[in-house]
Design an enzyme around this catalytic site. Sequence first.
Site, PDB file in Angstrom:
ATOM      1  CB  ALA A  43       4.048  -4.625  -0.407  1.00 23.79           C
ATOM      2  CE  LYS A  80      -5.827  -8.410  -2.731  1.00 32.85           C
ATOM      3  NZ  LYS A  80      -4.980  -7.103  -3.516  1.00 32.85           N
ATOM      4  CB  CYS A  84      -4.832  -8.224 -10.479  1.00 39.95           C
ATOM      5  SG  CYS A  84      -2.933  -8.388 -10.601  1.00 39.95           S
TER       6      CYS A  84
END
Length: 817
Positions: A183, A187, A325
């Site tokens: 989620a 991607k 990230c």
Amino acid sequence: MGGRRTQRKHFRDGREDTWKNNKSDTQQPNADLHWQPFAVENAAFNEYYKEQGIVRPEEWDSFIDCLRKPLPAAFRINSSSQFCKDLKSQLEDNFTKSLQAEGTDGNEAEGIKSLPWYPDNFAWQSSFSRMQLRKNKKLERFHEFLKQENEIGNITRQEAVSMVPPLFLDVHRDHFVIDMCAAPGSKTFQLLEMIHKGAEVGALPNGMVVANDVDVQRCNLLIHQTKRMCTSNLVVTNHEAQHFPSCHLKKNLVNGSESGMSQLLFDRVLCDVPCSGDGTLRKAPDIWRKWSVGMANGVHCLQLQIAMRGLALLKSGGRMVYSTCSMNPVENEAVVSEILRRCGDSVELVDVSSELPQLIRRPGLKTWKIRDKGVWLASHKDACKHGRSGIVPSMFPSGQAHSDASDDTNDKPTTITDEVEDGKSDNNGDVDAAADVFVAVVSSLPLERCMRFVPHDQNTGAFFVAVFHKISQLPACLASTHFAVQTKSNKQSREREYDSDEKVKQEENKDANGMDITNVEATPNTDVLEGEHKDINGSNEEVTVDEDCNPSKKLRVQSPNKPKSRADKANDKRKLQIQGKWYGVDPVVFFKDDAILTGIKEFYGIKESFPFYHHLITRNSDTNHVKRIYYISESVKNVVELNFSAGEQLKITSIGLKMFERQTSREGIATACVFRISSEGLPLLLPHMTKQIASAPPVDFKHLLKYKSIKFQDLVNDVFREKVSSLSLGCCVVILNQGNECLSDPPVVDKSTIAIGCWKGRSSLSVMVTAIDCQELLARLLVRFDAKIESLPDVNCEEADDARVKEDSETVTTSVD
């Protein structure tokens, strides 16, 4: 009682609305009523990352200045879209020139451009932030274009660096792929595009994608995102990634497996793990005030667990991509280093420096430092001396020790701990004064093969990517007991970081959702009556997410379960029988009603060559009340059969492509087939249909999209009118005759074929397509056939707007029937 009377009187008297602005206050010049932006500064952040050396000292100002600027909006064209070339031409020839000419804030150089490193120029980035797109009137047309095309599925709005991890997976059409923390689905959408790349019309790839997420609400978002892809090669599951089920048969059932599979293993694994998310500072500036070292330290063990589980699910010879990230080496290089140390020669870190050469990247760090609560720690032994139970050995680099000191050192390297013992630290235990003799341990592992993306290199967010190749099976010594110790200590440190108010708030959030998440590696004898599960140490976690990444997990405190009455237990048992094994999730049932299936096949003239039987499923165990029928590919069918044989270990929230939907006529007309073809399933089924198809010239096709419903006598083309009149009552398909001439019967279908589902009534033809899809398709046709369509007269339909069909606007929920 007196208190209640007082309360009632209090409400009768009324209360001042504190949320309503007072005009007298707004007129005061000194009144501070304006929203204040987030402070884009954090001293602890600056100190930590300067010490880690993720950028050179001379680059620091450029790096930090870029982090303080809003993130440019980026998006990706869906390469499997029928109009992908039209969209690319529109961006290149229309918006690129117009936005550069208009400019914003006096900067004429601003505009949009394709990302040179993304294949086939399908990824684009604008010079405008999301706030500018929403607020600037000059960008209104471009913003509406992005919103509409994203809703339809022709483009996906996604951060530029977020597009990178799937590109290094090297996905082919026959690969089984799993996205372990999928989620919100951007991607996963990329992976599905790769699976379907180059597919022939009406053909399906041999591969498939399993998209998994821990949060059931985020699974709904994931389903909504991937639904736009219209694929039958996708399975969405709801499990903790670190406990994703093995889904394997017992030894005595291997030979009796219908699918021929004994265990679900994957050719490609994507581990975009939950992280602290400080690489998204440009998009989420509130992270500046929240940031602390503990955010990364708290998720390190979870990230390592997920990555190790991903490798266990990976086939020998397969590839896994680990990404975050985050800029923190504790979440990046430390995890990669520990994976390589544990797996030994069975796994290697792949050097992908020659792939995507135009993508600017930096090598991974070979050394880093650990900090916890204001103290730099040299080793795990040092952490234990300082009582840092949340710091585990895998966080530290392993290898040869090096010192920058000019004098000779002993065989035993000098550490901060030595300086503290010598009494050189201050009274508060701060050991920063000893940083000049800090011994840096340089890892002997090839961590330079990792990739770190920093914002000021290509005006993006920050990201980290590592690519693994599994050479052979993992060593048998990789047991879960070692992780249990690490996770327990990690849990204790995180518990101290959250105060009681935060815990109460999280408990309220849990009650508001109404259900906790079930994430347990199931066994054939497991009965899940409650959507609730604890991890191996008894802790529960919730995920807070951003639209493009998987952020940090937070500890969630749960109240003990209340004892159930006999009636409640009976009700739970009844729900289990109706819903299947997993609480709150509808069962996956093969649809085997031969009478209905034969009727559908004969009504639409479906060819024998199309794999029809044994590929249709429903989410309702009562086949007499089925509303929707889903189609699954051969690869997904094999997984479903394996899951049944293994005791339903997979908790499947969504599966397959909605192909047929029960439809009743408002006019009360009895039709030969009560199931209509859904818009999602039409592209797959159309090449295999021989009945209920009519070819329309551009003018009538345009009128259908514009008016939604047209009476037979108002159709312009006589041949088309006769063809529609000869069709059976019920669902039919109208194909655009792009040559404006009669086609063969049935028409020849190729990639350029444009078709819509319709409903033929007694005297009218109505479109069964959503309004936004009609609007988009009409705009595309006006571009392609502008001269032909606009030169033809409009039909006079006074009552057209009153004859519209109910739009197919199904909301995304876990229960789909």
